[in-house]
Design a protein around this motif. Sequence first.
Motif, mmCIF file in Angstrom:
data_model
loop_
_atom_site.group_PDB
_atom_site.id
_atom_site.type_symbol
_atom_site.label_atom_id
_atom_site.label_comp_id
_atom_site.label_asym_id
_atom_site.label_seq_id
_atom_site.Cartn_x
_atom_site.Cartn_y
_atom_site.Cartn_z
ATOM 1 N N SER A 1 0.856 -1.197 0.000
ATOM 2 C CA SER A 1 0.000 0.000 0.000
ATOM 3 C C SER A 1 0.884 1.236 0.000
ATOM 4 C CB SER A 1 -0.926 0.004 1.219
ATOM 5 O OG SER A 1 -0.167 0.114 2.421
ATOM 6 N N ASP A 2 0.249 2.410 0.027
ATOM 7 C CA ASP A 2 0.999 3.663 -0.001
ATOM 8 C C ASP A 2 1.877 3.838 1.233
ATOM 9 O OD1 ASP A 2 -0.114 4.385 -2.425
ATOM 10 O OD2 ASP A 2 -1.852 5.330 -1.486
ATOM 11 N N THR A 3 1.473 3.253 2.350
ATOM 12 C CA THR A 3 2.230 3.423 3.606
ATOM 13 C C THR A 3 3.107 2.218 3.943
ATOM 14 O OG1 THR A 3 0.326 2.572 4.854
ATOM 15 C CG2 THR A 3 0.483 4.965 4.546
ATOM 16 N N SER A 4 3.042 1.175 3.134
ATOM 17 C CA SER A 4 3.814 -0.043 3.409
ATOM 18 C C SER A 4 5.262 0.126 2.956
ATOM 19 C CB SER A 4 3.190 -1.231 2.687
ATOM 20 O OG SER A 4 1.866 -1.437 3.085
ATOM 21 N N PRO A 5 6.185 -0.620 3.578
ATOM 22 C CA PRO A 5 7.596 -0.551 3.145
ATOM 23 C C PRO A 5 7.787 -1.228 1.781
ATOM 24 C CG PRO A 5 7.300 -2.239 4.818
ATOM 25 C CD PRO A 5 5.993 -1.502 4.737
ATOM 26 N N THR A 6 8.760 -0.748 1.050
ATOM 27 C CA THR A 6 9.088 -1.309 -0.265
ATOM 28 C C THR A 6 10.112 -2.433 -0.091
ATOM 29 O OG1 THR A 6 8.689 0.804 -1.354
ATOM 30 C CG2 THR A 6 10.031 -0.795 -2.544
ATOM 31 N N PHE A 7 9.931 -3.520 -0.838
ATOM 32 C CA PHE A 7 10.919 -4.602 -0.812
ATOM 33 C C PHE A 7 11.266 -5.008 -2.237
ATOM 34 C CE2 PHE A 7 6.738 -6.601 -0.494
ATOM 35 C CZ PHE A 7 6.792 -7.625 -1.430
ATOM 36 N N ARG A 8 12.481 -5.540 -2.379
ATOM 37 C CA ARG A 8 12.975 -5.945 -3.701
ATOM 38 C C ARG A 8 12.776 -7.443 -3.911
ATOM 39 N NH1 ARG A 8 19.205 -5.685 -6.081
ATOM 40 N NH2 ARG A 8 18.685 -6.530 -8.149
ATOM 41 N N ILE A 9 12.502 -7.826 -5.134
ATOM 42 C CA ILE A 9 12.314 -9.234 -5.489
ATOM 43 C C ILE A 9 13.459 -9.649 -6.403
ATOM 44 C CG2 ILE A 9 10.786 -10.919 -6.561
ATOM 45 C CD1 ILE A 9 8.495 -8.932 -5.987
ATOM 46 N N LYS A 10 14.398 -10.456 -5.847
ATOM 47 C CA LYS A 10 15.563 -10.890 -6.614
ATOM 48 C C LYS A 10 15.465 -12.346 -7.039
ATOM 49 C CE LYS A 10 19.576 -9.672 -5.065
ATOM 50 N NZ LYS A 10 20.722 -9.485 -4.152
ATOM 51 N N SER A 11 14.682 -13.149 -6.296
ATOM 52 C CA SER A 11 14.549 -14.570 -6.601
ATOM 53 C C SER A 11 13.151 -15.027 -6.213
ATOM 54 C CB SER A 11 15.604 -15.376 -5.836
ATOM 55 O OG SER A 11 15.362 -15.300 -4.431
#
Length: 315
Positions: A297-307
């Motif tokens: 959501s707009d307030t949720s933390p961003t995470f990266r998808i590498k695998s």
Amino acid sequence: MFSCARCGNKVSDGPSCNSCKRQFDFPCAGISETNFRKLGERRSAWRCIDCKNAQSPASTSTSTSNSNPDIAVRLNEVQATLAHITEQLVPLASLIEDVKTIKIEISNLKSSIEFAHETASQLSVTVKSLDTRILQVEEHTNLIHTLGADLNKFKEDLKEREQWARANNVEIKGVPVKKSENLYDIVDHISKAIQCPIRKEDINYIARVPSLKAESQKSIIMALNNRYCKEEFVAAARKHKELTISQLGYADEGHVYVNDHLTLFNKSLLKKAKDLAKAKNFKYVWIKHCKILARKSDTSPTFRIKSEKDLLKFS
């Protein structure tokens, strides 16, 4: 003069594949004449896209070898190392079966000792020998686990390097293939439509690439000399979500899409991430600097998808 193995055009010069021995013109080979000359003695080891695909599941990178020959050499070295490690892992299955067999033998021998004291000395020697074999097998097993971890690390490193080699590339989809087309003119029309000028001298390489779809659906891969210029071009194109073929002077209908040039692995990973985001009610999945990012959501933390392990974060 010779006929290109891919398009059949008659040309006077072009690279020859060291594996399949086929000869191509420079556009179909996926390498510019200038960059091919820069390979020097490595030209004799040059391989076509099909042969690279046949050797490794990692997707080909049309512009990798064109924009940075040293990276292509490094990738080949990493692949050779992976092949060597894989060969060392082959004995794992037989070693595990040996452990199971040895444990059964020891169990049977210990039972025999209880009922046959007269053969205790001989059995003791055998048990000691088997114990030694078990220690050796366990040592090999520990080594195999270490090699397995190294192999996974090499695979991740290879994926990162392959994507990094495409960092200056733009993939343009949706533009129909036409005879005698000028790809520089197509890019010029796009740059004017999205209000982000791209000069011809800003382009290191541009070509159509093979597609699993029809020939008319081939994507255009453009390698720019400057990464910031590439990022600005992609960002400007994304602001114009309604970029159409008609804006480029075509009579056809349809949309034109401008994106980062992802590897086949990352394209597949992106599709899986978008499917999961839809199922798990995640609001955002996007690409930035060739990286797959997600946020619920707009307030949720961003995470990266590498695998694929990172797909577990969709919860």
